[in-house]
Design a protein around this motif. Structure first.
Motif, PDB file in Angstrom:
ATOM      1  N   VAL A  67       0.843  -1.199   0.000  1.00  0.00           N
ATOM      2  CA  VAL A  67       0.000   0.000   0.000  1.00  0.00           C
ATOM      3  C   VAL A  67       0.877   1.249   0.000  1.00  0.00           C
ATOM      4  CG1 VAL A  67      -1.638   1.348   1.376  1.00  0.00           C
ATOM      5  CG2 VAL A  67      -2.036  -1.089   1.017  1.00  0.00           C
ATOM      6  N   ALA A  68       1.936   1.244   0.801  1.00  0.00           N
ATOM      7  CA  ALA A  68       2.845   2.395   0.837  1.00  0.00           C
ATOM      8  C   ALA A  68       3.484   2.621  -0.526  1.00  0.00           C
ATOM      9  CB  ALA A  68       3.918   2.189   1.900  1.00  0.00           C
ATOM     10  N   ARG A  69       3.850   1.527  -1.218  1.00  0.00           N
ATOM     11  CA  ARG A  69       4.427   1.651  -2.558  1.00  0.00           C
ATOM     12  C   ARG A  69       3.408   2.246  -3.530  1.00  0.00           C
ATOM     13  NH1 ARG A  69       8.760  -0.734  -4.902  1.00  0.00           N
ATOM     14  NH2 ARG A  69       8.965  -2.188  -3.173  1.00  0.00           N
ATOM     15  N   THR A  70       2.160   1.823  -3.431  1.00  0.00           N
ATOM     16  CA  THR A  70       1.105   2.344  -4.295  1.00  0.00           C
ATOM     17  C   THR A  70       0.887   3.831  -4.041  1.00  0.00           C
ATOM     18  OG1 THR A  70       0.032   0.184  -4.394  1.00  0.00           O
ATOM     19  CG2 THR A  70      -1.327   2.093  -4.950  1.00  0.00           C
ATOM     20  N   ILE A  71       0.867   4.217  -2.780  1.00  0.00           N
ATOM     21  CA  ILE A  71       0.710   5.643  -2.432  1.00  0.00           C
ATOM     22  C   ILE A  71       1.876   6.446  -3.005  1.00  0.00           C
ATOM     23  CG2 ILE A  71       0.721   7.300  -0.519  1.00  0.00           C
ATOM     24  CD1 ILE A  71      -0.844   5.125   1.097  1.00  0.00           C
ATOM     25  N   PHE A  72       3.095   5.921  -2.863  1.00  0.00           N
ATOM     26  CA  PHE A  72       4.270   6.588  -3.422  1.00  0.00           C
ATOM     27  C   PHE A  72       4.118   6.760  -4.932  1.00  0.00           C
ATOM     28  CE2 PHE A  72       8.312   6.177  -5.661  1.00  0.00           C
ATOM     29  CZ  PHE A  72       8.999   7.269  -5.161  1.00  0.00           C
ATOM     30  N   ASN A  73       3.733   5.687  -5.614  1.00  0.00           N
ATOM     31  CA  ASN A  73       3.561   5.752  -7.068  1.00  0.00           C
ATOM     32  C   ASN A  73       2.485   6.765  -7.461  1.00  0.00           C
ATOM     33  OD1 ASN A  73       5.569   3.892  -7.595  1.00  0.00           O
ATOM     34  ND2 ASN A  73       4.174   2.154  -7.630  1.00  0.00           N
ATOM     35  N   ASN A  74       1.391   6.810  -6.702  1.00  0.00           N
ATOM     36  CA  ASN A  74       0.337   7.790  -6.975  1.00  0.00           C
ATOM     37  C   ASN A  74       0.857   9.211  -6.817  1.00  0.00           C
ATOM     38  OD1 ASN A  74      -1.462   5.718  -7.467  1.00  0.00           O
ATOM     39  ND2 ASN A  74      -2.426   5.841  -5.460  1.00  0.00           N
ATOM     40  N   HIS A  75       1.641   9.456  -5.776  1.00  0.00           N
ATOM     41  CA  HIS A  75       2.228  10.781  -5.575  1.00  0.00           C
ATOM     42  C   HIS A  75       3.183  11.118  -6.711  1.00  0.00           C
ATOM     43  CE1 HIS A  75       0.755  12.085  -1.640  1.00  0.00           C
ATOM     44  NE2 HIS A  75       0.758  10.808  -1.310  1.00  0.00           N
ATOM     45  N   LEU A  76       3.958  10.139  -7.130  1.00  0.00           N
ATOM     46  CA  LEU A  76       4.912  10.349  -8.212  1.00  0.00           C
ATOM     47  C   LEU A  76       4.190  10.681  -9.515  1.00  0.00           C
ATOM     48  CD1 LEU A  76       7.912  10.292  -8.941  1.00  0.00           C
ATOM     49  CD2 LEU A  76       7.657   7.851  -9.433  1.00  0.00           C
ATOM     50  N   ILE A  77       3.144   9.933  -9.820  1.00  0.00           N
ATOM     51  CA  ILE A  77       2.352  10.194 -11.032  1.00  0.00           C
ATOM     52  C   ILE A  77       1.742  11.597 -10.974  1.00  0.00           C
ATOM     53  CG2 ILE A  77       0.227   9.531 -12.251  1.00  0.00           C
ATOM     54  CD1 ILE A  77       0.975   6.587 -11.495  1.00  0.00           C
ATOM     55  N   ASN A  78       1.220  11.958  -9.816  1.00  0.00           N
ATOM     56  CA  ASN A  78       0.620  13.278  -9.636  1.00  0.00           C
ATOM     57  C   ASN A  78       1.668  14.378  -9.838  1.00  0.00           C
ATOM     58  OD1 ASN A  78      -1.296  15.220  -9.036  1.00  0.00           O
ATOM     59  ND2 ASN A  78      -1.132  14.962  -6.830  1.00  0.00           N
ATOM     60  N   THR A  79       2.855  14.193  -9.287  1.00  0.00           N
ATOM     61  CA  THR A  79       3.925  15.181  -9.425  1.00  0.00           C
ATOM     62  C   THR A  79       4.362  15.310 -10.878  1.00  0.00           C
ATOM     63  OG1 THR A  79       4.690  14.732  -7.178  1.00  0.00           O
ATOM     64  CG2 THR A  79       6.255  15.789  -8.670  1.00  0.00           C
ATOM     65  N   ILE A  80       4.508  14.179 -11.566  1.00  0.00           N
ATOM     66  CA  ILE A  80       4.895  14.203 -12.981  1.00  0.00           C
ATOM     67  C   ILE A  80       3.830  14.927 -13.807  1.00  0.00           C
ATOM     68  CG2 ILE A  80       5.212  12.741 -15.019  1.00  0.00           C
ATOM     69  CD1 ILE A  80       6.615  10.718 -13.107  1.00  0.00           C
ATOM     70  N   SER A  81       2.566  14.649 -13.513  1.00  0.00           N
ATOM     71  CA  SER A  81       1.476  15.311 -14.243  1.00  0.00           C
ATOM     72  C   SER A  81       1.522  16.818 -14.045  1.00  0.00           C
ATOM     73  CB  SER A  81       0.120  14.770 -13.782  1.00  0.00           C
ATOM     74  OG  SER A  81      -0.009  13.423 -14.117  1.00  0.00           O
ATOM     75  N   ARG A  82       1.764  17.250 -12.808  1.00  0.00           N
ATOM     76  CA  ARG A  82       1.845  18.685 -12.539  1.00  0.00           C
ATOM     77  C   ARG A  82       3.022  19.322 -13.262  1.00  0.00           C
ATOM     78  NH1 ARG A  82       1.878  19.225  -6.460  1.00  0.00           N
ATOM     79  NH2 ARG A  82       1.294  17.075  -6.257  1.00  0.00           N
ATOM     80  N   LEU A  83       4.155  18.628 -13.284  1.00  0.00           N
ATOM     81  CA  LEU A  83       5.322  19.151 -13.992  1.00  0.00           C
ATOM     82  C   LEU A  83       5.052  19.261 -15.488  1.00  0.00           C
ATOM     83  CD1 LEU A  83       8.259  17.301 -12.204  1.00  0.00           C
ATOM     84  CD2 LEU A  83       7.796  19.757 -12.183  1.00  0.00           C
ATOM     85  N   GLU A  84       4.379  18.254 -16.041  1.00  0.00           N
ATOM     86  CA  GLU A  84       4.035  18.302 -17.458  1.00  0.00           C
ATOM     87  C   GLU A  84       3.100  19.464 -17.753  1.00  0.00           C
ATOM     88  OE1 GLU A  84       2.540  14.351 -18.148  1.00  0.00           O
ATOM     89  OE2 GLU A  84       4.545  13.542 -18.515  1.00  0.00           O
ATOM     90  N   GLU A  85       2.126  19.692 -16.870  1.00  0.00           N
ATOM     91  CA  GLU A  85       1.204  20.813 -17.046  1.00  0.00           C
ATOM     92  C   GLU A  85       1.955  22.146 -16.992  1.00  0.00           C
ATOM     93  OE1 GLU A  85      -1.781  20.416 -14.010  1.00  0.00           O
ATOM     94  OE2 GLU A  85      -2.600  18.578 -14.897  1.00  0.00           O
ATOM     95  N   MET A  86       2.903  22.258 -16.065  1.00  0.00           N
ATOM     96  CA  MET A  86       3.682  23.488 -15.949  1.00  0.00           C
ATOM     97  C   MET A  86       4.531  23.711 -17.195  1.00  0.00           C
ATOM     98  SD  MET A  86       4.790  23.249 -11.920  1.00  0.00           S
ATOM     99  CE  MET A  86       6.153  24.338 -12.124  1.00  0.00           C
TER     100      MET A  86
END
Length: 115
Positions: A86-105
């Motif tokens: 579960v912790a790994r999944t949460i980490f991956n979700n945060h990573l995906i979210n961060t990458i998406s925000r960077l792409e948007e920026m």
């Protein structure tokens, strides 16, 4: 009673709040390991590994069994495996979210330059 459960959870997560302890647990997901095997896999000296195993033992997260001069460690509760997943999944979700925000920026900056 509620306060007791919250205190248990806080103490439990404090016991997990060290990268080396998490790595030890990840190693034990595959089954019991001797202290020497853990040290070898982690490439850490004995005192560092022993100190972290002591914390995990004190909180009943792992247990050790002696076989002659060797001590083998195992996870006390197999639910730890799910918790780590579960912790790994949460980490991956945060990573995906961060990458998406960077792409948007990046897209936004590129659009501003084109003006």
């Amino acid at each position: 009673m509620e306060d007791g459960m919250q205190r248990f959870k806080a103490d439990f997560f404090k016991a997990l709040a060290h990268p080396l302890r998490i790595r030890i647990l990840e190693l034990l997901v595959d089954g019991e390991k001797s202290v020497n095997e853990i040290q070898s896999c982690l490439e850490k000296d004995g005192s560092a590994v022993s100190q972290q195993l002591s914390v995990l033992r004190a909180k009943n997260i792992v247990y050790g069994t002696k076989d002659g001069k060797k001590v083998y460690y195992s996870l006390r509760d197999p639910m730890i495996i799910e918790l780590l997943e579960v912790a790994r999944t949460i980490f991956n979700n945060h990573l995906i979210n961060t990458i998406s925000r960077l792409e948007e920026m990046t897209v936004s900056e590129n659009n501003d330059v084109d003006l």
